[in-house]
Design an enzyme around this catalytic site. Structure first.
Site, PDB file in Angstrom:
ATOM      1  N   HIS A   1      12.922  -1.113 -87.606  1.00 28.46           N
ATOM      2  CA  HIS A   1      13.313  -2.518 -87.805  1.00 28.46           C
ATOM      3  C   HIS A   1      12.518  -3.144 -88.946  1.00 28.46           C
ATOM      4  O   HIS A   1      11.457  -3.717 -88.738  1.00 28.46           O
ATOM      5  CB  HIS A   1      13.082  -3.277 -86.487  1.00 28.46           C
ATOM      6  CG  HIS A   1      13.693  -4.643 -86.464  1.00 28.46           C
ATOM      7  ND1 HIS A   1      14.068  -5.263 -85.298  1.00 28.46           N
ATOM      8  CD2 HIS A   1      13.995  -5.512 -87.461  1.00 28.46           C
ATOM      9  CE1 HIS A   1      14.578  -6.451 -85.575  1.00 28.46           C
ATOM     10  NE2 HIS A   1      14.526  -6.630 -86.887  1.00 28.46           N
TER      11      HIS A   1
ATOM     12  N   HIS B   1      13.023  -5.414 -92.847  1.00 30.39           N
ATOM     13  CA  HIS B   1      13.896  -6.145 -93.782  1.00 30.39           C
ATOM     14  C   HIS B   1      13.290  -5.976 -95.168  1.00 30.39           C
ATOM     15  O   HIS B   1      12.320  -6.658 -95.509  1.00 30.39           O
ATOM     16  CB  HIS B   1      13.948  -7.633 -93.420  1.00 30.39           C
ATOM     17  CG  HIS B   1      14.487  -7.934 -92.050  1.00 30.39           C
ATOM     18  ND1 HIS B   1      15.775  -8.400 -91.850  1.00 30.39           N
ATOM     19  CD2 HIS B   1      13.934  -7.854 -90.813  1.00 30.39           C
ATOM     20  CE1 HIS B   1      15.977  -8.603 -90.540  1.00 30.39           C
ATOM     21  NE2 HIS B   1      14.876  -8.275 -89.889  1.00 30.39           N
ATOM     22  N   LEU B   2      13.844  -5.061 -95.967  1.00 31.87           N
ATOM     23  CA  LEU B   2      13.256  -4.792 -97.288  1.00 31.87           C
ATOM     24  C   LEU B   2      13.784  -5.726 -98.377  1.00 31.87           C
ATOM     25  O   LEU B   2      13.381  -5.616 -99.535  1.00 31.87           O
ATOM     26  CB  LEU B   2      13.455  -3.328 -97.684  1.00 31.87           C
ATOM     27  CG  LEU B   2      12.762  -2.304 -96.769  1.00 31.87           C
ATOM     28  CD1 LEU B   2      12.997  -0.882 -97.275  1.00 31.87           C
ATOM     29  CD2 LEU B   2      11.267  -2.573 -96.631  1.00 31.87           C
TER      30      LEU B   2
ATOM     31  N   LYS C   1      24.554  -3.799 -87.104  1.00 31.00           N
ATOM     32  CA  LYS C   1      23.644  -4.844 -86.629  1.00 31.00           C
ATOM     33  C   LYS C   1      24.415  -6.138 -86.454  1.00 31.00           C
ATOM     34  O   LYS C   1      25.119  -6.572 -87.359  1.00 31.00           O
ATOM     35  CB  LYS C   1      22.518  -5.053 -87.653  1.00 31.00           C
ATOM     36  CG  LYS C   1      21.711  -6.343 -87.494  1.00 31.00           C
ATOM     37  CD  LYS C   1      20.746  -6.261 -86.335  1.00 31.00           C
ATOM     38  CE  LYS C   1      19.972  -7.573 -86.141  1.00 31.00           C
ATOM     39  NZ  LYS C   1      18.858  -7.738 -87.056  1.00 31.00           N
TER      40      LYS C   1
ATOM     41  N   HIS D   1      20.614  -8.783 -82.272  1.00 30.64           N
ATOM     42  CA  HIS D   1      19.653  -9.889 -82.211  1.00 30.64           C
ATOM     43  C   HIS D   1      20.349 -10.914 -81.333  1.00 30.64           C
ATOM     44  O   HIS D   1      21.378 -11.455 -81.718  1.00 30.64           O
ATOM     45  CB  HIS D   1      19.399 -10.424 -83.636  1.00 30.64           C
ATOM     46  CG  HIS D   1      18.548 -11.646 -83.684  1.00 30.64           C
ATOM     47  ND1 HIS D   1      17.400 -11.710 -84.433  1.00 30.64           N
ATOM     48  CD2 HIS D   1      18.672 -12.846 -83.084  1.00 30.64           C
ATOM     49  CE1 HIS D   1      16.851 -12.905 -84.294  1.00 30.64           C
ATOM     50  NE2 HIS D   1      17.610 -13.618 -83.476  1.00 30.64           N
TER      51      HIS D   1
ATOM     52  N   HIS E   1      14.100  -6.495 -80.450  1.00 34.71           N
ATOM     53  CA  HIS E   1      12.984  -7.431 -80.212  1.00 34.71           C
ATOM     54  C   HIS E   1      13.115  -8.287 -78.945  1.00 34.71           C
ATOM     55  O   HIS E   1      13.147  -9.505 -79.016  1.00 34.71           O
ATOM     56  CB  HIS E   1      12.687  -8.289 -81.437  1.00 34.71           C
ATOM     57  CG  HIS E   1      13.847  -8.943 -82.137  1.00 34.71           C
ATOM     58  ND1 HIS E   1      14.876  -9.548 -81.473  1.00 34.71           N
ATOM     59  CD2 HIS E   1      14.097  -9.107 -83.454  1.00 34.71           C
ATOM     60  CE1 HIS E   1      15.711 -10.049 -82.366  1.00 34.71           C
ATOM     61  NE2 HIS E   1      15.272  -9.796 -83.560  1.00 34.71           N
TER      62      HIS E   1
ATOM     63  N   ASP F   1       9.705  -5.421 -87.210  1.00 35.44           N
ATOM     64  CA  ASP F   1      10.507  -6.537 -87.745  1.00 35.44           C
ATOM     65  C   ASP F   1       9.867  -7.102 -89.007  1.00 35.44           C
ATOM     66  O   ASP F   1       9.796  -8.316 -89.202  1.00 35.44           O
ATOM     67  CB  ASP F   1      10.717  -7.637 -86.689  1.00 35.44           C
ATOM     68  CG  ASP F   1      11.936  -8.500 -87.011  1.00 35.44           C
ATOM     69  OD1 ASP F   1      12.543  -8.322 -88.087  1.00 35.44           O
ATOM     70  OD2 ASP F   1      12.272  -9.358 -86.174  1.00 35.44           O
TER      71      ASP F   1
ATOM     72  N   GLY G   1       9.693 -15.151 -89.914  1.00 33.60           N
ATOM     73  CA  GLY G   1       9.581 -13.726 -90.231  1.00 33.60           C
ATOM     74  C   GLY G   1       8.200 -13.419 -90.762  1.00 33.60           C
ATOM     75  O   GLY G   1       7.613 -14.216 -91.491  1.00 33.60           O
TER      76      GLY G   1
HETATM   77  O1  DOR Z   1      11.899 -13.816 -87.805  1.00 37.67           O
HETATM   78  C1  DOR Z   1      12.926 -13.298 -88.224  1.00 37.67           C
HETATM   79  N1  DOR Z   1      13.066 -12.988 -89.518  1.00 37.67           N
HETATM   80  N2  DOR Z   1      13.920 -13.058 -87.380  1.00 37.67           N
HETATM   81  C2  DOR Z   1      15.127 -12.640 -87.813  1.00 37.67           C
HETATM   82  O2  DOR Z   1      15.988 -12.415 -87.021  1.00 37.67           O
HETATM   83  C3  DOR Z   1      15.402 -12.488 -89.238  1.00 37.67           C
HETATM   84  C4  DOR Z   1      14.164 -12.192 -89.974  1.00 37.67           C
HETATM   85  C5  DOR Z   1      14.323 -12.350 -91.450  1.00 37.67           C
HETATM   86  O3  DOR Z   1      15.207 -11.694 -92.024  1.00 37.67           O
HETATM   87  O4  DOR Z   1      13.568 -13.117 -92.057  1.00 37.67           O
HETATM   88 ZN    ZN Z   2      16.205 -10.366 -85.354  1.00 35.57          ZN
HETATM   89 ZN    ZN Z   3      14.692  -8.417 -87.859  1.00 33.03          ZN
END
Ligand code: DOR
Ligand code: ZN
Ligand code: ZN
Length: 400
Positions: A18, A20-21, A105, A137, A191, A261, A280
């Site tokens: 998990h 997010h790049l 997703k 999610h 999560h 995450d 995030g």
């Molecule tokens: O905290 C988060 N950040 N929750 C998410 O579901 C998305 C992620 C993001 O892409 O920043």
């Molecule tokens: Zn999420």
């Molecule tokens: Zn996420």
């Protein structure tokens, strides 16, 4: 190469399922090259990358672009999520079978980006669309919007936890499980952050697998007072009751995977007053040290860690091999020194946003080597190039 691992522990190559790049998107915040470099420095052999980029990974052309883009840039192996939207539901069955797609997703609750499938009818269509396990999610968007009115801009960040309360999370997960039961489509709930959801999900082991985040195992609500906006994420950091429930669920087998995450944002976005603070936190580089520290503290065994961070993701997503070789012969390893003590320093973080919510924390137990397909790609904090990351392969259809 013959490696001297005396005094060390050799684990199967660990996976963060998990991250997010942010690529394509804002390369000064995060990108494939720096994010996967962070991953191998942190002892990870593979990451699975989320689709809420700019633009979204929600159609064939963009997925194909991303597959080509990753090769030659990634330092570790990469699996790719495809995002469900209200307009691509008819294409999902085909998209989930494309090479290197770890899962579809679904953001059934609010998130960063434009991926949101929140009404029951659309969610049910997503579930009926294909065969592989769908990742959710699951916070409840309707309730979040309604509850937002109860809060005033500029309130302390702690109100983030109150806004996204237990009932909001639980409602979303209950709704998804009802739909999953009706359609028979297996689900992976990302999560999970509350004691209530974890207890509830025990009755759905036949149809639902569970991810918890290292943050929810490591932090509690005191983080809001210490870190302000740098504690804000979705689902939120909660009080100690939920952290203890997450540990109980790790120990009793309710949890299948642990992820970070990793969701970088610029410092400016994190420093905006609540509730406009970007949600995030970075985490791909600190996941393994934090989990090893938990091993040293006696919270889980090294075997359970390897299960949650390699066998678990392999089972849930149906990993069949990460390179040209057959499954099980990839020679991916994470070598760890359980006795090594070191403080997480912000200067160590290579994600371009340049911050970590764990700065100043000492961990006992550190990854000292990352090996991908028999090649050492990280040794004692040195990344050894060129970038050798490839795309992870997944089984075509997994019923569970
Ligand atoms: O905290 C988060 N950040 N929750 C998410 O579901 C998305 C992620 C993001 O892409 O920043
Ligand atoms: Zn999420
Ligand atoms: Zn996420």
């Amino acid at each position: 190469e013959v490696l001297d691992c005396r005094g060390l522990h050799v684990l199967p190559g660990l996976i963060d399922p998990h991250v997010h790049l942010r690529d394509p998107g804002d390369p000064k915040v995060e990108n494939v090259s720096d994010g996967t470099r962070a991953a191998v420095l942190g002892g990870l052999a593979a990451v699975f990358d989320m689709p809420n980029t700019t633009p979204l990974i929600d159609r064939r052309e963009r997925l194909d672009w991303k597959r080509a883009y990753v090769q030659g840039r990634a330092w570790c192996d990469v699996g790719l999520y495809v995002g469900a939207t209200k307009t691509n539901i008819n294409a999902l069955a085909e998209l989930e079978l494309q090479p290197n797609v770890c899962a579809i997703k679904v953001f059934a609750g609010s998130s960063t980006g434009d991926l949101l499938v929140e009404d029951d009818e659309s969610l049910e269509r997503v579930m009926r669309a294909g065969r592989r396990r769908v990742c959710y999610h699951s916070e409840d968007e309707y309730r979040l919007q309604a509850r937002r009115k109860l809060f005033t801009p500029g309130m302390p960040h702690r109100n983030h936890m109150e806004w996204r309360d237990v009932e909001t999370a639980f409602l979303g997960t209950r709704r998804l499980m009802a739909l999953a039961r009706r359609t028979g489509r297996p689900a992976h709930i990302l999560h999970v952050s509350t004691a209530e959801e974890l207890e509830y999900l025990k009755d759905f082991r036949d149809i639902a697998t569970v991810e918890v985040l290292v943050n929810h195992l490591s932090q509690t609500d005191e983080a809001y007072d210490r870190l302000g906006g740098y504690a804000v994420m979705n689902p939120p950091i909660r009080d100690a009751r939920h952290r203890e429930a997450a540990w109980a669920a790790v120990r009793d087998g309710t949890v299948d995977c642990v992820g970070s995450d990793h969701a970088p944002h610029s410092r400016a976005a994190k420093e905006r007053p609540w509730p406009d603070t970007a949600a995030g936190l970075t985490g791909v580089q600190t996941l393994v040290p934090l989990m090893l520290d938990h091993v040293n503290a006696g919270r889980l065994s090294l075997t359970r860690l390897a299960d949650l961070m390699c066998a678990g993701p392999a089972r849930v997503y149906g990993v069949v091999g990460k390179g040209r070789l057959a499954a099980g012969y990839d020679a991916d390893f994470t070598v760890v020194d359980l006795g090594k003590r070191r403080v997480i320093e912000e200067s160590w973080i290579v994600s371009p946003c340049g911050w970590t919510p764990f700065a100043g924390q000492e961990c006992t137990g550190w990854p000292v080597m990352t090996i991908i397909r028999g090649q050492v790609v990280m040794r004692e904090d040195e990344v050894l190039g060129p970038p050798r990351g490839g795309l992870v392969r997944f089984a075509e259809a997994r019923g569970f």
